[in-house]
Design a protein around this motif. Structure first.
Motif, mmCIF file in Angstrom:
data_model
loop_
_atom_site.group_PDB
_atom_site.id
_atom_site.type_symbol
_atom_site.label_atom_id
_atom_site.label_comp_id
_atom_site.label_asym_id
_atom_site.label_seq_id
_atom_site.Cartn_x
_atom_site.Cartn_y
_atom_site.Cartn_z
ATOM 1 N N THR A 37 0.850 -1.189 0.000
ATOM 2 C CA THR A 37 0.000 0.000 0.000
ATOM 3 C C THR A 37 0.881 1.233 0.000
ATOM 4 O O THR A 37 1.798 1.360 0.816
ATOM 5 N N LEU A 38 0.632 2.115 -0.937
ATOM 6 C CA LEU A 38 1.387 3.353 -1.068
ATOM 7 C C LEU A 38 0.495 4.511 -0.629
ATOM 8 O O LEU A 38 -0.540 4.763 -1.238
ATOM 9 N N GLU A 39 0.864 5.188 0.452
ATOM 10 C CA GLU A 39 0.101 6.346 0.917
ATOM 11 C C GLU A 39 0.582 7.592 0.175
ATOM 12 O O GLU A 39 1.788 7.848 0.096
ATOM 13 N N ILE A 40 -0.364 8.357 -0.356
ATOM 14 C CA ILE A 40 -0.024 9.541 -1.148
ATOM 15 C C ILE A 40 -0.583 10.791 -0.488
ATOM 16 O O ILE A 40 -1.772 10.881 -0.186
ATOM 17 N N ALA A 41 0.306 11.736 -0.258
ATOM 18 C CA ALA A 41 -0.052 13.086 0.180
ATOM 19 C C ALA A 41 0.954 14.004 -0.492
ATOM 20 O O ALA A 41 2.042 14.227 0.021
ATOM 21 N N SER A 42 0.629 14.516 -1.675
ATOM 22 C CA SER A 42 1.637 15.201 -2.485
ATOM 23 C C SER A 42 1.032 16.353 -3.272
ATOM 24 O O SER A 42 -0.051 16.227 -3.856
ATOM 25 N N ASN A 43 1.776 17.466 -3.296
ATOM 26 C CA ASN A 43 1.386 18.602 -4.126
ATOM 27 C C ASN A 43 1.906 18.464 -5.553
ATOM 28 O O ASN A 43 1.668 19.334 -6.385
ATOM 29 N N GLY A 44 2.641 17.384 -5.824
ATOM 30 C CA GLY A 44 3.154 17.163 -7.175
ATOM 31 C C GLY A 44 4.667 17.293 -7.236
ATOM 32 O O GLY A 44 5.364 17.088 -6.247
ATOM 33 N N PRO A 49 10.276 11.839 -12.998
ATOM 34 C CA PRO A 49 10.390 10.913 -11.866
ATOM 35 C C PRO A 49 9.046 10.293 -11.481
ATOM 36 O O PRO A 49 8.977 9.119 -11.118
ATOM 37 N N ALA A 50 7.972 11.080 -11.572
ATOM 38 C CA ALA A 50 6.645 10.542 -11.267
ATOM 39 C C ALA A 50 6.271 9.444 -12.254
ATOM 40 O O ALA A 50 5.702 8.411 -11.879
ATOM 41 N N THR A 51 6.616 9.647 -13.529
ATOM 42 C CA THR A 51 6.331 8.637 -14.545
ATOM 43 C C THR A 51 7.166 7.383 -14.313
ATOM 44 O O THR A 51 6.690 6.259 -14.531
ATOM 45 N N TYR A 73 -2.016 15.975 -6.118
ATOM 46 C CA TYR A 73 -2.102 17.044 -7.091
ATOM 47 C C TYR A 73 -1.053 16.833 -8.178
ATOM 48 O O TYR A 73 0.030 16.318 -7.925
ATOM 49 N N SER A 74 -1.411 17.242 -9.400
ATOM 50 C CA SER A 74 -0.437 17.309 -10.482
ATOM 51 C C SER A 74 0.295 15.975 -10.670
ATOM 52 O O SER A 74 -0.344 14.950 -10.919
ATOM 53 N N ALA A 75 1.619 15.970 -10.523
ATOM 54 C CA ALA A 75 2.389 14.743 -10.726
ATOM 55 C C ALA A 75 2.056 13.671 -9.698
ATOM 56 O O ALA A 75 2.322 12.487 -9.925
ATOM 57 N N GLN A 122 0.183 15.132 -23.417
ATOM 58 C CA GLN A 122 -0.353 13.957 -24.099
ATOM 59 C C GLN A 122 0.014 12.681 -23.340
ATOM 60 O O GLN A 122 -0.819 11.785 -23.171
ATOM 61 N N ALA A 123 1.261 12.617 -22.865
ATOM 62 C CA ALA A 123 1.714 11.433 -22.136
ATOM 63 C C ALA A 123 0.978 11.281 -20.811
ATOM 64 O O ALA A 123 0.589 10.176 -20.411
ATOM 65 N N ILE A 124 0.774 12.400 -20.104
ATOM 66 C CA ILE A 124 0.050 12.357 -18.829
ATOM 67 C C ILE A 124 -1.397 11.922 -19.057
ATOM 68 O O ILE A 124 -1.927 11.056 -18.347
ATOM 69 N N ALA A 125 -2.042 12.533 -20.044
ATOM 70 C CA ALA A 125 -3.432 12.183 -20.347
ATOM 71 C C ALA A 125 -3.557 10.714 -20.740
ATOM 72 O O ALA A 125 -4.569 10.065 -20.451
#
Length: 226
Positions: A37-44, A49-51, A73-75, A122-125
């Motif tokens: 389980t990965l807990e996420i709390a991030s503004n991006g 690196p996110a990819t 958020y974001s990334a 395009q890659a993010i979408a």
């Protein structure tokens, strides 16, 4: 904040910031392909690196659950898309928007930067579309508007699968307040980890640095720290 492997130590050691880099996730994944389980709390943060983290999670052979405990958020949303299941706290939010950069230079540089940002969008979408099964253009339009999503919005759109299940606390009859169940579960995990590490230390005859860290945490819990 999401950053690259090279810059992460500077953010942590020099600036005292909480950051996550691809190597942090790679090093944390177990070798036995057990569920994580990965807990996420991030503004991006940084898209590449996110990819990379998204790809690492996608390629992990075990079950991956992304638990958005406050915000993605974001990334931060890119990383969530790499999980098999995305959960959100009822009060958590997502935000998706267009990529940006601080490019300088002449108009040729601006044209190149524009092309790079469009390709990045395009890659993010595409990652959102892969998760939801919806057209890429739907997400390009939402990103262009900078769209904020509640847990219900994200589930309806397909970016999240369900809300976090907060199991009810046990009914008690006591003067003092008991610890929440989630806190107790973490303490149980810490105690179990401590037992395993002690067994390993006995075999090696020397406690590891990780063992010392766990012992320090337990000392704080027991009120034995100086």
């Amino acid at each position: 904040m999401i950053t690259n492997n090279d810059d992460a130590p500077i953010y942590r050691d020099w600036l005292g910031m909480n950051v996550i880099a691809p190597n942090d996730v790679i090093d944390a994944l177990p070798n036995d392909n057990s569920p994580v389980t990965l807990e996420i709390a991030s503004n991006g943060g940084e898209v590449d690196p996110a990819t990379e983290i998204y790809t690492v999670l996608h390629n992990y052979n075990g079950q991956v659950t992304a638990s958005i405990i406050s915000n993605a958020y974001s990334a931060g949303t890119i990383i969530a898309m790499g999980a098999d299941k995305v959960q959100m706290s009822p009060g958590a939010k997502m935000m998706i928007h267009n990529a940006s950069s601080g490019t300088e230079g002449n108009y040729h540089d601006m044209d190149k930067a524009s092309g790079m940002l469009k390709a990045t969008n395009q890659a993010i979408a595409n990652m959102y579309a892969e998760k939801t099964g919806k057209p890429i253009q739907d997400f390009l339009d939402l990103m262009d508007q900078e769209t904020w999503l509640t847990a219900d919005d994200a589930i309806k759109l397909g970016l999240a699968d369900e809300k976090l299940d907060f199991s009810p606390e046990p009914i008690t009859n006591a003067v003092g307040k008991l610890m929440p169940r989630q806190v107790m579960a973490k303490i149980h995990d810490l105690l179990n980890e401590n037992q395993k590490l002690k067994q390993s230390s006995q075999m090696n005859r020397q406690p590891s640095e990780h063992q010392k860290l766990v012992d320090a945490k337990l000392a704080i819990f027991y009120g034995e720290d100086e």
